[in-house]
Design an enzyme around this catalytic site. Structure first.
Site, mmCIF file in Angstrom:
data_model
loop_
_atom_site.group_PDB
_atom_site.id
_atom_site.type_symbol
_atom_site.label_atom_id
_atom_site.label_comp_id
_atom_site.label_asym_id
_atom_site.label_seq_id
_atom_site.Cartn_x
_atom_site.Cartn_y
_atom_site.Cartn_z
ATOM 1 C CG HIS A 79 -0.271 0.164 2.526
ATOM 2 N ND1 HIS A 79 0.540 -0.815 3.068
ATOM 3 C CD2 HIS A 79 -0.258 1.180 3.417
ATOM 4 C CE1 HIS A 79 1.003 -0.411 4.236
ATOM 5 N NE2 HIS A 79 0.545 0.807 4.472
ATOM 6 C CG ASP A 80 2.327 3.577 2.982
ATOM 7 O OD1 ASP A 80 1.550 4.309 2.325
ATOM 8 O OD2 ASP A 80 2.360 3.569 4.225
ATOM 9 C CE LYS A 83 4.076 6.722 3.841
ATOM 10 N NZ LYS A 83 3.955 6.384 5.275
ATOM 11 C CG HIS A 108 2.403 8.056 -0.218
ATOM 12 N ND1 HIS A 108 1.940 9.014 0.655
ATOM 13 C CD2 HIS A 108 1.808 6.897 0.166
ATOM 14 C CE1 HIS A 108 1.125 8.449 1.519
ATOM 15 N NE2 HIS A 108 1.018 7.172 1.249
ATOM 16 C CG HIS A 134 -3.313 3.544 1.485
ATOM 17 N ND1 HIS A 134 -2.664 3.761 0.283
ATOM 18 C CD2 HIS A 134 -2.471 4.004 2.440
ATOM 19 C CE1 HIS A 134 -1.490 4.322 0.522
ATOM 20 N NE2 HIS A 134 -1.350 4.485 1.827
ATOM 21 C CG ASP A 163 -1.292 2.026 7.227
ATOM 22 O OD1 ASP A 163 -0.215 1.628 7.714
ATOM 23 O OD2 ASP A 163 -1.383 3.082 6.575
#
Length: 231
Positions: A79-80, A83, A108, A134, A163
């Site tokens: 999901h990240d 970044k 991001h 998200h 999260d």
């Protein structure tokens, strides 16, 4: 004719096996990239592992099929991934972000979607969906698209809840970890605002099991191979 059919069947099986191996290798590469992004924000790398297993467990509590929950377990940890493109000066800043820095941070999800969204493999399509959405909020005040309520994909609504909770229970550069009880209380406060009430309610109902799972992952120091290999 019988030999042709046999040869064709063998070629078909070999092709499918090659595709499975290629997808597995692609998934591992993307998880490694996600891990690199996570290391910018968490020096253990366990956050993405916890996100995967917690998302799977929460999806099951919500009545999703085992196959869908398993796919989310493998997709949610990415999901990240966007970044990886966020400067450390912004990501690790101990104080509040300026409007300009916040704009950089808010890029991001789109970066993650651009990394993941070029595949037609269902797993990576799901991961791209989660990465992009998200940070949407149930009340429509999130980003990048300002989606609200059921317009936000369920995969993202689940991932955002786990999260949020897991991030609160981690030490960060700007604060110490909250206790599980404090984190749960803060999650409930965002019910119907940041998060889908139905998803929050399922998390609260299954909290004891979810927290036990989180502690197990920490104690066993599971790595991303567990996300791929466990069934």
């Amino acid at each position: 004719m019988e030999r042709f059919v046999a040869d064709f069947g063998r070629m078909y099986r070999e092709r499918n096996e090659a595709l499975v191996q290629l997808t597995h290798a692609h998934h591992e590469s993307l998880l490694r990239l996600s891990l690199a992004a996570d290391f910018k924000d968490d020096d253990t790398g366990l956050h993405i592992v916890r996100i995967g297993f917690l998302a799977e467990a929460l999806a099951l509590l919500l009545g999703e099929s085992r196959d869908k929950a398993l796919m989310l377990r493998k997709a949610a940890p990415m999901h990240d991934i966007g970044k990886i493109g966020t400067p450390d000066a912004v990501l690790k800043k101990p104080g509040p972000l300026t409007p300009q820095e916040r704009a950089v941070m808010n890029q991001h999800p789109a970066i993650g979607h651009s990394i993941l969204g070029r595949s037609r493999v269902p797993l990576f399509e799901l991961a791209a969906e989660v990465a992009l959405h998200h940070h949407e909020r149930y009340d429509g005040k999130g980003y990048p698209a300002g989606l609200a309520a059921e317009a936000i994909p369920l995969s993202a609504r689940i991932t955002s809840v786990v999260d949020f909770y897991d991030a609160l229970t981690m030490d960060r550069v700007y604060r110490k970890a909250y206790s599980p009880g404090q984190a749960l209380s803060m999650l409930v406060q965002e019910r119907g605002k940041a998060f889908d009430p139905r998803v929050v309610d399922a998390f609260v109902e299954g909290f004891d099991g979810l927290e036990t799972l989180r502690q197990f992952i920490n104690a066993q120091n599971l790595d991303f191979h567990a996300l791929i290999g466990a069934h």
